[in-house]
Design an enzyme around this catalytic site. Structure first.
Site, mmCIF file in Angstrom:
data_model
loop_
_atom_site.group_PDB
_atom_site.id
_atom_site.type_symbol
_atom_site.label_atom_id
_atom_site.label_comp_id
_atom_site.label_asym_id
_atom_site.label_seq_id
_atom_site.Cartn_x
_atom_site.Cartn_y
_atom_site.Cartn_z
ATOM 1 N N GLY A 210 -58.678 38.745 -6.652
ATOM 2 C CA GLY A 210 -57.249 38.953 -6.891
ATOM 3 C C GLY A 210 -56.414 38.831 -5.627
ATOM 4 C CB SER A 261 -49.020 48.567 -13.431
ATOM 5 O OG SER A 261 -48.997 48.194 -12.121
ATOM 6 C CB SER A 263 -43.829 48.586 -17.879
ATOM 7 O OG SER A 263 -44.107 49.840 -17.279
ATOM 8 N NE ARG A 515 -42.958 36.147 -32.391
ATOM 9 C CZ ARG A 515 -43.480 35.348 -33.324
ATOM 10 N NH1 ARG A 515 -44.745 35.494 -33.685
ATOM 11 N NH2 ARG A 515 -42.761 34.416 -33.877
ATOM 12 C CD GLU A 516 -39.244 41.869 -34.171
ATOM 13 O OE1 GLU A 516 -38.060 41.467 -34.140
ATOM 14 O OE2 GLU A 516 -40.122 41.369 -34.924
#
Ligand code: OXD
Ligand code: MN
Length: 606
Positions: A210, A261, A263, A515-516
């Site tokens: 990472g 993070s 969220s 998606r909302e």
């Protein structure tokens, strides 16, 4: 003995400053061979990695890798920003004098790549030809082929990005070290991840995973980038960036934003229009993790994603939470999975939240490589995949990647949003008109601690602009820099705070999310255009219920809507006390920020 210059000649690496740098570090690290790589080497290096076991096949054209189990993608306590000026010290940047850190890292790296190949990765963290090119170029030296493969996906890689830039490149040295003997997490920890920001030099020792190892992404793309941005008038943030096209009006909007993070940043970045609104709105992906932002000569706030790929958290990624991600990691796309569960017989991969757990355990290994079928009763509930397991895919693989994702001019930024995971206090969205209040909101961004033990009930873990782990200079200066840069913009970018995570008394989420989430963002753009007026509150403007497009939402959500469109004044008054303490830690906090704080506090008390 390898003749480094012959290899550099053969690779067409003509930049004399880069050549001197490669020679210097080849001597220090004691590597045996040197190789210059470009994106065109990917297929060949995949074969090398498959042959030496760094990669395993994960079905057709996908690959799996496992990091050493004590290795981590981020090690904040071992990550240091070093400069020669103590005034650069902040609360979060772990500042140390470069005179102390550089000799330490040189000592650790001396002879530490013995017997290995040193790969030279010339890269660009920007769409080529952008006004920020000279801040975006770097050369990573690494002794790890897996890192090369990740960098080829996450950055633009090749000598043509670097040859013409003279000394304008970041020196980024990565040495893996002897991973089983580095004392990770103990008092005898030998790892150091240092950005010598005022020398544009990154020295990372002791990881292969990472941001600790892919130096273009975090160390350059965020830490070094934000330091350079401070000195040169642009912003570098851990922000997603998405575009929305209103097919009815032909208008396009671009929104960037920071989320601590867990969220939902990647899910938002890759979101699609809700089914009910899909005929009218098209959502485009620009980036899920980093944005570089500046004001152009016409006063327009612009931004681009400096990355070439997505290094996404696998956990909880599935067809419902993030269908775009699932489409971006289909077979044949050259995806690399890291630290997921792997089936050595079928080459399948799986992670928590991917869908039903396989019931036939034959061949399944957890992320550490241990056989799931051999687990004891006590181990039965342990995760199969590491919670921070990842998929790496290129933006070209993302089905709704914006046409302009690679445009060196970037795109106009219409909105800047912040959003942390909070079960109460934050409404669905509140728009902020005032620049200082917007910056103040970013500085006081926080999310609930993930585990109770991490924090006190109701106290947020603050993560200014979601840059806490990547801050490269003092937080007060950082706030002033934001006021200066965005203050120059004349295209009226609007700020907002969003929260998809309010819960009811029974613990259920009050908003369906995913998606909302496009709906409140559409309202924000309408509000910016003056098409709706919203409702003034002490902490910003929230949508009037009938201003939100509610078409196709279920009954429960409609019933819960009033709750997530209210401000809990008492809770906010308590929050203001915590915010004051948070801001008081920082030096040089601009007067405008304190005025914004006092104004909000006074409004709440009125
Ligand atoms: C991070 C990442 O560490 O995106 O934030 O990898
Ligand atoms: Mn990130």
């Amino acid at each position: 003995m390898t003749d480094v210059n012959t290899v550099l000649d053969q690779a067409g690496l003509t930049n004399e400053d880069v050549r001197a740098y490669v020679n210097e570090w080849f001597a220090i690290t004691g590597a045996e061979r040197v190789e210059v790589v470009s994106a065109a080497d990917d297929a060949r290096l995949i074969q090398v990695a498959l042959e030496n076991g760094d990669l395993l096949p994960a079905g057709e054209g996908s690959y799996f890798s496992r990091s050493y189990f004590k290795d981590t993608a981020r090690a904040e306590e071992r990550t240091i920003v070093a400069t020669s000026d103590e005034a650069d010290k902040g609360i979060y940047n772990n500042w140390k004098p470069s005179s102390e850190m550089k000799p330490k890292l040189i000592e650790l790296m001396t002879g530490a790549s013995k017997g290995k190949t040193m790969y030279v990765i010339p890269y660009l963290m920007a769409p080529a030809g952008s006004p920020l090119d000279k801040f975006a170029a770097g050369v990573e030296l690494t002794d790890n082929v897996g890192v090369v493969l990740q960098m080829i996906r996450m950055a633009r890689v090749g000598v043509d990005y670097i040859n013409h830039l003279g000394n304008d490149f970041v020196r980024a040295v990565h040495v893996t070290g002897d991973l089983p003997n580095l004392g990770q997490g103990t008092p005898d920890d030998k790892r150091y991840f240092v950005t010598v920001a005022d020398e544009r030099t990154i020295l990372h020792f002791g990881s292969s995973y990472g941001g600790n190892a892919l130096l273009g992404k975090i160390a350059h793309g965020l830490r070094q980038g934000s330091y350079d941005g401070w000195k040169n008038g642009f912003l570098v943030e851990q922000f997603m960036l998405l575009g929305i096209t209103d097919k009815e009006t032909g208008k396009k909007y671009n929104i960037c934003g920071g989320f601590p993070s867990a969220s939902g940043k990647t899910n938002l970045a890759m979101t699609l229009s809700p089914d009910a609104l899909g005929d009218r709105y098209y959502v485009e992906f620009y980036g899920d993790d980093i944005a570089w932002i500046w004001v152009d000569d016409n006063g327009v706030l612009r931004g681009f994603n400096p990355e070439n790929g997505v290094f996404g958290v696998a956990k909880d990624t599935n067809e419902h939470t993030n269908p775009t991600a699932i489409d971006s990691i289909k077979p044949g796309l050259g995806v690399i999975y890291t630290n997921v569960a792997y089936n050595e017989k079928t080459q399948a991969v799986w992670w928590e939240g991917r869908g039903d757990k396989p019931t036939d355990l034959d061949g399944w290994l957890d992320w550490k490589g241990e056989r799931i079928a051999d687990r004891t009763a006590e181990q039965a509930d342990e995760n199969w995949a590491h919670p921070n397991s990842r998929f790496t895919t290129t933006i070209a693989n993302v089905p709704n990647a914006a046409e302009q994702w690679d445009d060196p001019a970037g795109v106009e930024i219409h909105g800047i949003i912040f959003g942390g995971r909070t079960r109460d206090r934050e409404p669905l969205i509140r728009a902020i008109n005032d620049l200082a209040e917007g910056v103040y909101d970013g500085l006081t961004l926080g999310a609930e601690a993930t585990f109770a033990a991490d924090g006190l009930e109701g106290v947020l873990r603050y993560d200014p602009m979601s840059m806490r782990p990547f801050m490269s200079y003092g937080e007060g200066d950082y706030a002033q820099h934001w006021l200066n840069v965005v203050g120059k913009a004349t295209n009226n970018p609007i700020f907002a705070h969003v929260n998809w995570f309010q819960r009811g008394e029974d613990g259920r989420f009050l908003w369906p999310g995913y998606r909302e989430n496009l709906r409140p963002l559409l309202w924000l753009m309408q509000y910016r255009n003056g098409e709706v007026t919203g409702v003034e509150t002490p902490v910003g403007v929230i949508p009037a219920r009938d201003e939100l497009n509610l078409e196709g939402l279920d009954e429960q959500t409609l019933a819960d809507l009033d709750t997530i469109l209210t401000i809990d004044t008492a809770r906010w008054q308590q929050e203001m006390g915590y915010r004051k303490e948070h801001l008081e830690q920082f030096t040089n906090v601009p007067a405008e920020i304190w005025e914004a704080h006092n104004r909000v506090a006074k409004n709440l008390d009125a």
